[in-house]
Design a protein around this motif. Structure first.
Motif, mmCIF file in Angstrom:
data_model
loop_
_atom_site.group_PDB
_atom_site.id
_atom_site.type_symbol
_atom_site.label_atom_id
_atom_site.label_comp_id
_atom_site.label_asym_id
_atom_site.label_seq_id
_atom_site.Cartn_x
_atom_site.Cartn_y
_atom_site.Cartn_z
ATOM 1 N N PRO A 52 3.733 -1.402 -10.752
ATOM 2 C CA PRO A 52 3.336 -0.704 -9.524
ATOM 3 C C PRO A 52 1.826 -0.719 -9.313
ATOM 4 O O PRO A 52 1.044 -0.725 -10.260
ATOM 5 C CB PRO A 52 3.835 0.719 -9.739
ATOM 6 N N LEU A 53 1.449 -0.750 -8.060
ATOM 7 C CA LEU A 53 0.051 -0.708 -7.660
ATOM 8 C C LEU A 53 -0.388 0.747 -7.661
ATOM 9 O O LEU A 53 0.271 1.600 -7.074
ATOM 10 C CB LEU A 53 -0.063 -1.305 -6.260
ATOM 11 N N ASP A 54 -1.489 1.051 -8.327
ATOM 12 C CA ASP A 54 -1.947 2.436 -8.414
ATOM 13 C C ASP A 54 -2.519 2.932 -7.087
ATOM 14 O O ASP A 54 -2.218 4.035 -6.659
ATOM 15 C CB ASP A 54 -2.997 2.586 -9.515
ATOM 16 N N ARG A 81 1.688 3.680 -5.546
ATOM 17 C CA ARG A 81 1.562 5.071 -5.986
ATOM 18 C C ARG A 81 0.738 5.926 -5.033
ATOM 19 O O ARG A 81 1.114 7.044 -4.723
ATOM 20 C CB ARG A 81 0.973 5.105 -7.387
ATOM 21 N N HIS A 82 -0.421 5.433 -4.581
ATOM 22 C CA HIS A 82 -1.319 6.215 -3.735
ATOM 23 C C HIS A 82 -1.908 5.317 -2.657
ATOM 24 O O HIS A 82 -2.250 4.162 -2.938
ATOM 25 C CB HIS A 82 -2.458 6.825 -4.556
ATOM 26 N N VAL A 83 -2.050 5.861 -1.443
ATOM 27 C CA VAL A 83 -2.525 5.055 -0.320
ATOM 28 C C VAL A 83 -3.571 5.813 0.483
ATOM 29 O O VAL A 83 -3.408 6.998 0.769
ATOM 30 C CB VAL A 83 -1.353 4.673 0.619
ATOM 31 N N VAL A 101 3.774 11.887 4.557
ATOM 32 C CA VAL A 101 4.308 11.056 3.480
ATOM 33 C C VAL A 101 3.534 11.385 2.200
ATOM 34 O O VAL A 101 2.306 11.348 2.196
ATOM 35 C CB VAL A 101 4.165 9.555 3.814
ATOM 36 N N PRO A 102 4.223 11.725 1.124
ATOM 37 C CA PRO A 102 3.526 12.051 -0.121
ATOM 38 C C PRO A 102 2.626 10.905 -0.573
ATOM 39 O O PRO A 102 2.958 9.743 -0.377
ATOM 40 C CB PRO A 102 4.657 12.273 -1.123
ATOM 41 N N ASN A 103 1.503 11.252 -1.165
ATOM 42 C CA ASN A 103 0.555 10.301 -1.744
ATOM 43 C C ASN A 103 -0.210 9.473 -0.724
ATOM 44 O O ASN A 103 -0.810 8.470 -1.080
ATOM 45 C CB ASN A 103 1.243 9.360 -2.725
#
Length: 141
Positions: A52-54, A81-83, A101-103
């Motif tokens: 996964p991309l952090d 994971r985070h954007v 949207v979470p994160n």
């Protein structure tokens, strides 16, 4: 404390913008950064990545230019994971806004400055250390 192992992807059509964001992240202690200039490269990196991309930092214009629903793509995607989405709207305030949207953090600013990146990465790093990279929710401001 800066987590130097975070994998960060910067997506923007403008080379200067990618470079400016990368340099700001370098100032903050992050160096595992891949700059990308097209949306199809982002989709390939996410879809075919083995881990996964952090962090994904992306200019909203990349998705708008091809009428791609970026939030739909990000929602519940285990590979991201985070954007941080920037350049979202000219009408909105340049301040950061927490998304439903979470994160996901959305900024109307045409380019995130050092302070915005620092605040975003502090949330990412705090969560990564505290919860083992699991999902988290940011409250609306």
């Amino acid at each position: 404390m800066t987590n130097k192992a975070l994998r960060i992807l910067i997506a923007d059509g403008q080379h200067f913008y990618r470079l400016k964001i990368e340099r700001a992240l370098n100032q903050l202690g992050y160096y595992r950064i891949a700059p990308i200039h097209r949306l199809d490269e982002v989709l390939s990196a996410v879809e075919f990545g083995d881990t996964p991309l952090d962090v994904l930092i992306i200019n909203a214009a990349l998705a708008h230019s091809v009428k791609f629903d970026l939030l739909w793509f990000i929602r519940d995607n285990p590979q991201i994971r985070h954007v941080l989405i920037y350049g979202q709207s000219e009408r909105a305030s340049p301040a950061l806004a927490w998304c439903h949207v979470p994160n996901v953090l959305i900024s109307a600013a045409p380019l995130p400055d050092l302070q915005a990146l620092e605040a975003f990465m502090r949330k990412v790093d705090g969560n990564a250390v505290g919860r083992g990279y699991g999902a988290f929710n940011w409250t609306q401001r």
